[in-house]
Scaffold this motif. Structure first.
Motif, PDB file in Angstrom:
ATOM      1  N   UNK A 137       0.898  -1.290   0.121  1.00  0.00           N
ATOM      2  CA  UNK A 137      -0.146   0.035  -0.018  1.00  0.00           C
ATOM      3  C   UNK A 137       0.772   1.333  -0.008  1.00  0.00           C
ATOM      4  N   UNK A 138       0.554   2.082  -0.941  1.00  0.00           N
ATOM      5  CA  UNK A 138       1.352   3.321  -0.997  1.00  0.00           C
ATOM      6  C   UNK A 138       0.600   4.805  -1.245  1.00  0.00           C
ATOM      7  N   UNK A 139       0.888   5.794  -0.755  1.00  0.00           N
ATOM      8  CA  UNK A 139       0.193   6.896  -0.998  1.00  0.00           C
ATOM      9  C   UNK A 139       0.827   7.453  -2.174  1.00  0.00           C
ATOM     10  N   UNK A 140       0.243   8.091  -3.252  1.00  0.00           N
ATOM     11  CA  UNK A 140       0.656   8.450  -4.470  1.00  0.00           C
ATOM     12  C   UNK A 140       0.596   9.650  -4.536  1.00  0.00           C
ATOM     13  N   UNK A 141       1.088  10.802  -5.371  1.00  0.00           N
ATOM     14  CA  UNK A 141       1.223  12.252  -5.693  1.00  0.00           C
ATOM     15  C   UNK A 141      -0.115  12.638  -5.970  1.00  0.00           C
ATOM     16  N   UNK A 142      -1.197  11.812  -6.661  1.00  0.00           N
ATOM     17  CA  UNK A 142      -2.074  12.143  -7.089  1.00  0.00           C
ATOM     18  C   UNK A 142      -3.013  12.761  -5.826  1.00  0.00           C
ATOM     19  N   UNK A 143      -3.286  14.101  -5.996  1.00  0.00           N
ATOM     20  CA  UNK A 143      -4.077  14.835  -4.843  1.00  0.00           C
ATOM     21  C   UNK A 143      -5.603  15.531  -5.601  1.00  0.00           C
ATOM     22  N   UNK A 144      -5.647  15.120  -6.958  1.00  0.00           N
ATOM     23  CA  UNK A 144      -6.938  15.506  -7.517  1.00  0.00           C
ATOM     24  C   UNK A 144      -8.042  14.482  -7.227  1.00  0.00           C
ATOM     25  N   UNK A 145      -8.827  14.594  -6.076  1.00  0.00           N
ATOM     26  CA  UNK A 145      -9.547  13.593  -5.581  1.00  0.00           C
ATOM     27  C   UNK A 145     -10.989  14.070  -5.808  1.00  0.00           C
ATOM     28  N   UNK A 146     -11.785  13.795  -6.408  1.00  0.00           N
ATOM     29  CA  UNK A 146     -13.032  14.182  -6.547  1.00  0.00           C
ATOM     30  C   UNK A 146     -14.054  13.313  -6.783  1.00  0.00           C
ATOM     31  N   UNK A 147     -15.253  13.462  -6.346  1.00  0.00           N
ATOM     32  CA  UNK A 147     -16.399  12.429  -6.517  1.00  0.00           C
ATOM     33  C   UNK A 147     -17.662  12.948  -6.482  1.00  0.00           C
ATOM     34  N   UNK A 148     -18.802  12.471  -6.885  1.00  0.00           N
ATOM     35  CA  UNK A 148     -19.985  13.280  -6.876  1.00  0.00           C
ATOM     36  C   UNK A 148     -20.526  12.393  -5.421  1.00  0.00           C
ATOM     37  N   UNK A 149     -20.698  11.200  -5.237  1.00  0.00           N
ATOM     38  CA  UNK A 149     -20.963  10.546  -4.238  1.00  0.00           C
ATOM     39  C   UNK A 149     -20.371  10.225  -3.021  1.00  0.00           C
ATOM     40  N   UNK A 150     -20.824   9.734  -1.771  1.00  0.00           N
ATOM     41  CA  UNK A 150     -19.827   9.394  -0.911  1.00  0.00           C
ATOM     42  C   UNK A 150     -19.436   7.972  -1.248  1.00  0.00           C
ATOM     43  N   UNK A 151     -20.422   7.011  -1.873  1.00  0.00           N
ATOM     44  CA  UNK A 151     -20.097   5.947  -2.088  1.00  0.00           C
ATOM     45  C   UNK A 151     -18.858   5.570  -3.017  1.00  0.00           C
ATOM     46  N   UNK A 152     -19.044   6.543  -3.802  1.00  0.00           N
ATOM     47  CA  UNK A 152     -17.724   6.623  -4.952  1.00  0.00           C
ATOM     48  C   UNK A 152     -16.488   6.936  -4.416  1.00  0.00           C
ATOM     49  N   UNK A 153     -16.347   7.417  -3.209  1.00  0.00           N
ATOM     50  CA  UNK A 153     -15.101   7.786  -2.456  1.00  0.00           C
ATOM     51  C   UNK A 153     -14.567   6.716  -1.635  1.00  0.00           C
ATOM     52  N   UNK A 154     -15.453   5.476  -1.523  1.00  0.00           N
ATOM     53  CA  UNK A 154     -14.843   4.442  -1.093  1.00  0.00           C
ATOM     54  C   UNK A 154     -14.038   3.655  -2.229  1.00  0.00           C
ATOM     55  N   UNK A 155     -12.890   3.478  -2.180  1.00  0.00           N
ATOM     56  CA  UNK A 155     -12.176   2.835  -3.047  1.00  0.00           C
ATOM     57  C   UNK A 155     -12.107   1.349  -2.860  1.00  0.00           C
ATOM     58  N   UNK A 156     -12.520   0.485  -3.813  1.00  0.00           N
ATOM     59  CA  UNK A 156     -12.097  -0.898  -3.370  1.00  0.00           C
ATOM     60  C   UNK A 156     -10.983  -1.552  -4.169  1.00  0.00           C
ATOM     61  N   UNK A 157     -10.814  -2.615  -4.090  1.00  0.00           N
ATOM     62  CA  UNK A 157      -9.406  -3.296  -4.476  1.00  0.00           C
ATOM     63  C   UNK A 157      -9.172  -2.903  -6.100  1.00  0.00           C
ATOM     64  N   UNK A 158     -10.094  -2.909  -6.863  1.00  0.00           N
ATOM     65  CA  UNK A 158     -10.167  -2.827  -8.372  1.00  0.00           C
ATOM     66  C   UNK A 158      -9.535  -1.337  -8.626  1.00  0.00           C
ATOM     67  N   UNK A 159     -10.229  -0.610  -8.010  1.00  0.00           N
ATOM     68  CA  UNK A 159     -10.045   0.969  -8.062  1.00  0.00           C
ATOM     69  C   UNK A 159      -8.615   1.199  -7.466  1.00  0.00           C
ATOM     70  N   UNK A 160      -8.153   0.692  -6.619  1.00  0.00           N
ATOM     71  CA  UNK A 160      -6.823   0.972  -5.849  1.00  0.00           C
ATOM     72  C   UNK A 160      -5.656   0.366  -6.815  1.00  0.00           C
ATOM     73  N   UNK A 161      -6.047  -1.006  -7.460  1.00  0.00           N
ATOM     74  CA  UNK A 161      -5.162  -1.443  -8.451  1.00  0.00           C
ATOM     75  C   UNK A 161      -4.928  -0.366  -9.585  1.00  0.00           C
ATOM     76  N   UNK A 162      -5.906   0.084 -10.028  1.00  0.00           N
ATOM     77  CA  UNK A 162      -6.202   0.785 -11.177  1.00  0.00           C
ATOM     78  C   UNK A 162      -5.506   2.235 -10.890  1.00  0.00           C
ATOM     79  N   UNK A 163      -5.381   2.603  -9.783  1.00  0.00           N
ATOM     80  CA  UNK A 163      -4.514   3.799  -9.371  1.00  0.00           C
ATOM     81  C   UNK A 163      -3.171   3.630  -9.369  1.00  0.00           C
ATOM     82  N   UNK A 164      -2.829   2.457  -9.181  1.00  0.00           N
ATOM     83  CA  UNK A 164      -1.357   1.830  -9.157  1.00  0.00           C
ATOM     84  C   UNK A 164      -0.896   2.047 -10.956  1.00  0.00           C
ATOM     85  N   UNK A 165      -1.863   1.385 -11.587  1.00  0.00           N
ATOM     86  CA  UNK A 165      -1.589   1.459 -13.107  1.00  0.00           C
ATOM     87  C   UNK A 165      -1.206   3.035 -13.533  1.00  0.00           C
ATOM     88  N   UNK A 166      -2.089   3.951 -13.019  1.00  0.00           N
ATOM     89  CA  UNK A 166      -1.950   5.199 -13.547  1.00  0.00           C
ATOM     90  C   UNK A 166      -0.761   5.973 -12.876  1.00  0.00           C
TER      91      UNK A 166
END
Ligand code: SF4
Ligand code: SF4
Ligand code: SF4
Ligand code: FES
Lengths: 200, 532
Positions: A137-166
């Motif tokens: 687990x690592x924190x990334x330089x990506x600080x542009x964290x936006x979302x329209x709902x609260x549910x969207x802001x709960x990042x699951x495994x797939x999303x977190x792996x995708x952040x790695x790719x990015x």
């Protein structure tokens, strides 16, 4: 209901002067006024984001900025996390929720079936990163964290792996971790031997 | 009582115990793996070695002997002097720990034992930070040794506790040590898995993470769990247990030492006897029969409603009101309910509830008993009925009187984890005009019930059970009652006309004042963590 479940709280006693709250209010107003009328301050503080970002000289240091999390992948492309719960234990905001399961790979014992991080609850302290024994687990330089709902802001495994790719090009995964024995997530296969499982 | 000197400190100990046990009881954290007070002594782990004063062969003067002795195998004798706090003993522990870690995997992040592992603890206290092992580690395999248990033999320290447990306590001898030296490992015989009624105990017995429970495997890390002291309701002996749970619910049940009942062990039935707590079909709202079947009712209105209806029934025929006190209830609950109903219907008949019996009592070689009677509090209910006097009778009588139509109103409490009603029982109880049923799950009685009240499991209640030998033991609440339900004790408290919080302790005081046997609650000795 046990005796220790009952907590009796006393309200703190304030003196008459403290109950006025005037000095504190004036103190706050003073700061606001200072910023309102200082041209220099206004130039420094107000930014025309997103056209003007804080990535110039002497400003935000992205190399060690603690932004959105990511879950690293090992060289085989599998999630590197071994579901040890160290990050969720270390997390002061209790925002990491893991469900562990038996891993489908012979060289690993455990892996996260579910891995959710509540990015709204997170305080970006970086404790999880420090606690992780396999640097998964690592924190990334990506600080542009936006979302329209609260549910969207709960990042699951797939999303977190995708952040790695990015972000893996901006910030590659750290050095191979010190532990071995199947925990490296395939990084040092010479040490990791498949678990021989035998049924009776 | 013999007196011995350990590290210059005089200690009085029970006669006949080993020095190690005396030291542990005196609060000293002496590292040990193979010694367990409930098992035979093998002195194989060599962690507990001590120095001892002996007469010098020539001068006959008392002096420290040059060799170390296993403290677990040396009986404490009056006047002996030993020490653990010496360079030789410390060096021994350090070296032995290094041997244990030669082949031990660096598995703690994925090992379920981490956090309660004595290899971790002793390594932290006495081991070295780095390994000097240059060769490749010997890696023994992971084995599926039984329906409930896994063996990670690479983590095993070969203390042979599990082997001795199966030989001595369960008497089934499934486990053996095979091979020698660094290839030594625990195994089962071909075709004979580890499968007996007490097998789960080897998981806690194992000082490291070699033997693990499949049920708990990977579920949680142990430090995220909260623990409550409880009594198992699965049989009438009242085995002492710890319930480990968190906000998601119960995760496992572990044995709690109780010198009078289960000692260090519990039966697998008690260990896995919590599944029903999280069943999906639990009743979760009180319902009262209206013109179109059972309709949800608010908890606040129930006590008044019930008191009125029961009083009405009693006015017609004075002894036509029945209360069936289930042996799954705690003493406090039974007391409150009986009192509450007797309050509005003084001639109400108190019946002992149905007592489930499965098979016969099983006694294991060293005296561990698994009872056939599968309820925790039959004795308690009987004691309360006897004390309250008046009309009392048993379950059979209740069915008889109900089917003959003598009972006009009945308050029937269930709370059993499994299906408990026979079709005859349902037919008989169905004759009752005003039937109040309080149970965990929907049963065949639902269609006859005028009022259906949800009960909660023992993990959501507090109180005391009287076991089959008349021993009174208390249990604490672990979980909050399921949403929509109310703890049984709280409801009976309100039914009895009280307002406020039900506190089992308060009710207990009242009961003890009326009936001295209830003052005598047995609280087992608590073992410190270092005396594992
Ligand atoms: S600390 Fe690392 S390996 Fe452990 S659960 Fe968190 S991300 Fe996974
Ligand atoms: S047995 Fe103990 S030391 Fe070994 S991996 Fe498990 S927790 Fe760690
Ligand atoms: S499996 Fe556990 S209890 Fe059995 S010998 Fe190995 S370490 Fe001891
Ligand atoms: S040798 Fe004494 S406890 Fe193992």
């Amino acid at each position: 209901m046990r005796d220790e479940d009952v907590i009796v709280l006393e309200e703190p006693q304030l003196s008459a002067a403290e109950r006025l709250y005037l000095p504190q209010i004036l103190d706050g107003v003073k700061t606001t006024l200072r910023h309102t009328f200082s041209v220099k301050n206004r130039k420094q503080v107000v930014r025309q984001y997103p056209e003007d970002t804080r990535q110039g000289r002497g400003e935000l240091r992205l190399a060690n900025y603690r932004g959105v999390h990511r879950l690293n992948k090992d060289p085989d492309g599998r999630v590197a996390c071994v579901a040890c719960f160290m990050c969720s234990t270390a997390c002061p905001a209790h925002c990491i929720h893991i469900e562990a399961g038996e891993s489908p790979w012979p060289d690993r014992e455990k892996y996260p079936v579910k891995f959710d991080i509540d990015e709204l609850r997170c305080i970006y302290c970086g404790m999880c990163e420090e606690a992780c024994p396999v640097d998964a687990i690592e924190l990334t330089p990506n600080y542009e964290l936006v979302g329209l709902t609260r549910a969207e802001m709960i990042f699951d495994k797939e999303k977190l792996l995708q952040v790695y790719e990015e972000t893996k090009d901006v910030k590659p995964r750290k050095n191979p971790p010190v532990t071995d024995y199947g925990l490296t997530g395939g990084q040092s296969k010479d040490v990791a031997q498949p678990n021989v499982e035998r049924k009776v | 009582m013999p007196k011995i000197i350990i590290d210059g400190q005089e200690i009085e100990c029970r006669p006949g115990i080993p020095v190690l046990q005396a030291a542990l009881e005196a609060g000293m954290d002496i590292p040990h793996y193979c010694y367990h007070p409930g098992l035979k002594i093998v002195a194989s782990c060599r962690l507990c070695l001590m120095e001892m004063k002996m007469p010098h062969p020539k001068t006959k003067e008392m002096a420290w002997a040059p060799k170390l002795f296993p403290s677990c195998q040396t009986p404490a004798k009056d006047g002996m002097e030993v020490r653990f706090d010496s360079d030789a003993v410390r060096a021994n522990v350090r070296h032995v720990m290094e041997y244990y870690l030669l082949n031990h995997p660096l598995d703690c992040p994925v090992c379920d034992k981490a956090g309660e592992c004595y290899l971790q603890d002793y390594t932290e206290d006495h081991g070295s930070a780095a390994s000097r092992m240059v060769d490749e580690k010997q890696k023994n395999p992971k084995k599926d040794i039984g329906p409930q248990t896994l063996l990670y033999s690479d983590r095993c320290v070969l203390c042979s506790r599990c082997v001795r447990f199966c030989d001595e306590i369960s008497g089934t001898s499934e486990l053996r040590v095979i091979n020698r030296g660094s290839r030594g490992e625990i195994d089962v015989f071909p075709g004979r898995p580890l499968d007996n009624a007490l097998q789960g105990n080897v998981v806690e017995l194992c000082p490291v993470g070699a033997l693990l429970d499949k049920e708990f495997l990977f579920r949680q890390r142990v430090w995220t769990l909260k623990t409550t002291k409880s009594i198992s309701p699965v049989d009438s002996r009242g085995q002492s247990i710890y319930i480990d749970y968190n906000e998601e619910g119960i995760h496992r049940i572990r044995p709690r030492f109780n010198e009078k009942v289960n000692e260090w062990w519990i039966s697998d039935e008690a260990r896995f006897g919590w599944k029903h707590v999280h069943r999906d079909d639990r009743l979760n709202q009180p319902r009262v029969r209206g013109s179109d079947g059972l309709v949800p009712q608010r908890w606040e209105e129930l006590p008044e409603f019930l008191r009125k209806r029961l009083a009405d029934a009693a006015k017609q025929v004075s002894d036509s009101v029945a209360v069936v006190l289930s042996p799954m209830m705690s003493c406090e609950e039974a007391w409150l309910l009986a009192k509450a109903v007797r309050d509005v219907a003084p001639q109400a008949v108190l019946f002992h509830g149905f007592v489930p019996v499965v098979g016969e009592d099983r006694t294991f070689p060293k005296g561990f008993v698994v009872k056939a009677e599968k309820c925790p509090n039959r004795r308690g209910i009987e004691t309360i009925c006897e004390h309250l006097g008046g009309n009392t009778a048993n379950w059979g009588d209740f069915l008889g009187m109900a089917s003959s139509g003598k009972i006009k109103a009945a308050y029937v409490v269930g709370g059993y984890p499994n299906e408990w009603l026979t079709s005859e029982a349902v037919a008989a109880i169905g004759q009752v005009e005003f039937l109040v049923v309080q149970d965990l799950f929907p049963t065949a009685l639902t269609e006859h019930a005028a009022v259906e009240i949800p009960s909660v499991s023992w993990t959501e209640r507090e109180g005391m059970f009287m076991n089959c030998d008349g021993l009174l033991q208390e249990f604490e609440r672990a979980l909050n009652p399921l949403e929509g339900t109310k703890a049984d004790g709280q409801f009976f408290f309100e039914l009895a006309g009280n307002v406020g919080l039900f506190r089992a302790k308060k009710v207990r005081e009242e009961m003890a004042a009326a009936l001295p046997v209830f003052a005598d609650v047995f609280i087992p000795q608590e073992l410190p963590e270092h005396a594992h």
